[in-house]
Design a protein around this motif. Structure first.
Motif, PDB file in Angstrom:
ATOM      1  N   VAL A 131       0.843  -1.197   0.000  1.00  0.00           N
ATOM      2  CA  VAL A 131       0.000   0.000   0.000  1.00  0.00           C
ATOM      3  C   VAL A 131       0.876   1.244   0.000  1.00  0.00           C
ATOM      4  CG1 VAL A 131      -1.766   1.331   1.229  1.00  0.00           C
ATOM      5  CG2 VAL A 131      -1.818  -1.175   1.302  1.00  0.00           C
ATOM      6  N   GLN A 182       0.047   5.150   0.644  1.00  0.00           N
ATOM      7  CA  GLN A 182      -1.033   6.021   1.117  1.00  0.00           C
ATOM      8  C   GLN A 182      -0.551   7.463   1.134  1.00  0.00           C
ATOM      9  OE1 GLN A 182      -4.465   5.420   2.387  1.00  0.00           O
ATOM     10  NE2 GLN A 182      -4.287   7.596   1.892  1.00  0.00           N
ATOM     11  N   LEU A 237      -1.347  -1.149  -3.989  1.00  0.00           N
ATOM     12  CA  LEU A 237      -2.424  -0.184  -4.140  1.00  0.00           C
ATOM     13  C   LEU A 237      -1.928   1.226  -3.828  1.00  0.00           C
ATOM     14  CD1 LEU A 237      -5.307  -2.087  -2.308  1.00  0.00           C
ATOM     15  CD2 LEU A 237      -4.764  -2.103  -4.752  1.00  0.00           C
ATOM     16  N   CYS A 268      -3.432   4.722  -2.703  1.00  0.00           N
ATOM     17  CA  CYS A 268      -4.641   5.302  -2.110  1.00  0.00           C
ATOM     18  C   CYS A 268      -4.415   6.789  -1.866  1.00  0.00           C
ATOM     19  CB  CYS A 268      -4.977   4.616  -0.780  1.00  0.00           C
ATOM     20  SG  CYS A 268      -5.209   2.832  -0.890  1.00  0.00           S
ATOM     21  N   GLN A 277      -7.008   3.167   7.745  1.00  0.00           N
ATOM     22  CA  GLN A 277      -6.443   2.381   6.641  1.00  0.00           C
ATOM     23  C   GLN A 277      -5.577   1.241   7.154  1.00  0.00           C
ATOM     24  OE1 GLN A 277      -8.176   2.894   4.002  1.00  0.00           O
ATOM     25  NE2 GLN A 277      -6.810   3.913   2.537  1.00  0.00           N
ATOM     26  N   LEU A 317      -9.534  -1.352   1.326  1.00  0.00           N
ATOM     27  CA  LEU A 317      -9.042  -0.037   1.720  1.00  0.00           C
ATOM     28  C   LEU A 317      -9.897   1.055   1.095  1.00  0.00           C
ATOM     29  CD1 LEU A 317      -5.172  -0.462   1.426  1.00  0.00           C
ATOM     30  CD2 LEU A 317      -6.638  -0.823   3.410  1.00  0.00           C
ATOM     31  N   VAL A 325      -8.919   3.900  -3.017  1.00  0.00           N
ATOM     32  CA  VAL A 325      -7.962   3.270  -3.929  1.00  0.00           C
ATOM     33  C   VAL A 325      -8.042   3.981  -5.288  1.00  0.00           C
ATOM     34  CG1 VAL A 325      -7.313   1.177  -5.147  1.00  0.00           C
ATOM     35  CG2 VAL A 325      -8.083   1.051  -2.757  1.00  0.00           C
ATOM     36  N   SER A 381      -4.200   0.176  -8.935  1.00  0.00           N
ATOM     37  CA  SER A 381      -3.448  -0.991  -8.512  1.00  0.00           C
ATOM     38  C   SER A 381      -2.317  -1.228  -9.495  1.00  0.00           C
ATOM     39  CB  SER A 381      -4.356  -2.219  -8.446  1.00  0.00           C
ATOM     40  OG  SER A 381      -3.622  -3.382  -8.136  1.00  0.00           O
TER      41      SER A 381
END
Length: 320
Positions: A73, A75, A96, A98, A302, A312, A315, A318
């Motif tokens: 992830v 973020q 991902l 986000c 998250q 999550l 997003v 990906s």
């Protein structure tokens, strides 16, 4: 500096806020603090959740990514992710990205309203008059009875309209990538801009920067704005063609209130600093007292979703 226990064997999260300052972080992870201004706090190869440093240059934000093979992830603490998107191809497959949709709604919408009111009522002119010890009276435009067009009607655009509601605007029109209906009225598609722009006294830009919105506010867009209209940009500087905007400002036909510019930071001597009818603030829509509690809540939520393997929020993309 961090709560990283390198020998624990637990997955590691890098956070741009000291972990000790965020109550309720999941105990299944180790944590390290990195705000982009020092060497890496620990081995980035262990990192599975990367909280991107806030207000750091894109090259700083992307620097650890090539060293994070276990990353799942990324973020951001920004609604826009244009500073990270170019690095997505180097992320591990399935990682991902986000964003922080909702985090800056209150603060950025508040600044949008402040810029609009300050520019309309000529607060910068009054400050200069005060500095000169001069009493300059006169009529200025009001927000009341004005027509406002919000270009970019996501969560920030909606929050801007929330704050416009008490100001007795004659009309608020909304534009987004695609048409839809809301409780307040229709959201028009971008294709409707040519017919909406001539009626707007104030145009507020709140759209993300994408390939479709880069340079959206070009010479043709500006030419359709009515004489004396105000352009307020709290989106991204590159949404506006700076050369085209300068031509309109220097002619005196349009005014502008800009929290973001292209280039950014705006260098000393740039003509936007001294363009007639222009108010410039240094990209401060997000940084306010409203930021930290909302940022902590987003990271906490998250991370809780991450350790529970729940979907999550926010997003954007990906990695392939």
């Amino acid at each position: 500096m961090s709560a990283d226990h390198s020998g624990s064997g637990r997955p590691l999260a890098w956070l741009p806020i000291h972990p000790e300052e965020i109550d309720g972080l999941p105990g299944e992870l180790d944590y390290a603090y990195w705000a982009g201004v020092s060497d890496f706090p620990t081995d980035p190869a262990r990192c599975v959740f990367y909280g991107v440093p806030y207000l750091s240059p894109p090259e700083v934000c992307a620097r650890p990514l090539a060293h994070m093979p276990r990353l799942r992830v990324v973020q951001t603490l920004t609604a826009g992710v244009d500073h990270i998107l170019p690095a997505v191809p180097q992320l591990p497959s399935g990682a991902l990205l986000c964003n922080a949709r909702g985090l800056h709604d209150a603060s950025t919408a508040e600044l949008a309203l402040a810029l609009t009111l300050a520019a309309l009522r000529d607060i910068p002119g009054f400050v200069r008059a005060q500095d000169a010890g001069e009493w300059r009276q006169g009529f200025r435009p009001a927000l009341a009875d004005s027509s406002v067009l919000i270009v970019g009607y996501g969560s920030i655009g909606s929050a801007i309209e929330d704050r416009l509601a008490p100001f007795e605007c004659a009309r608020v029109a909304r534009v987004a990538r695609s048409a839809r209906n809301t409780a307040r009225g229709p959201v028009h598609p971008v294709a409707s801009l040519p017919e909406l722009l001539p009626d707007a006294d104030v145009v507020i830009l709140a759209t993300p920067l994408t390939e479709e919105t880069r340079g959206l506010v070009n010479a043709g867009f500006l030419a359709r704005m009515k004489d004396g209209a105000l352009l307020v940009n709290i989106a991204r500087g590159a949404v506006v063609d700076t050369k085209a905007l300068l031509a309109e400002l220097e002619s005196g036909r349009l005014r502008a209130a800009l929290d973001v510019t292209d280039p950014e930071p705006l260098p000393p001597g740039h003509p936007l600093w001294t363009a007639p009818g222009t108010l410039v603030t240094p990209h401060v829509g997000g940084p306010s007292s409203a930021f930290l509690p909302r940022a902590k809540a987003l990271l906490r939520d998250q991370l809780a979703r991450f350790v529970l393997d729940e979907p999550l929020r926010n997003v954007v993309v990906s990695a392939a």
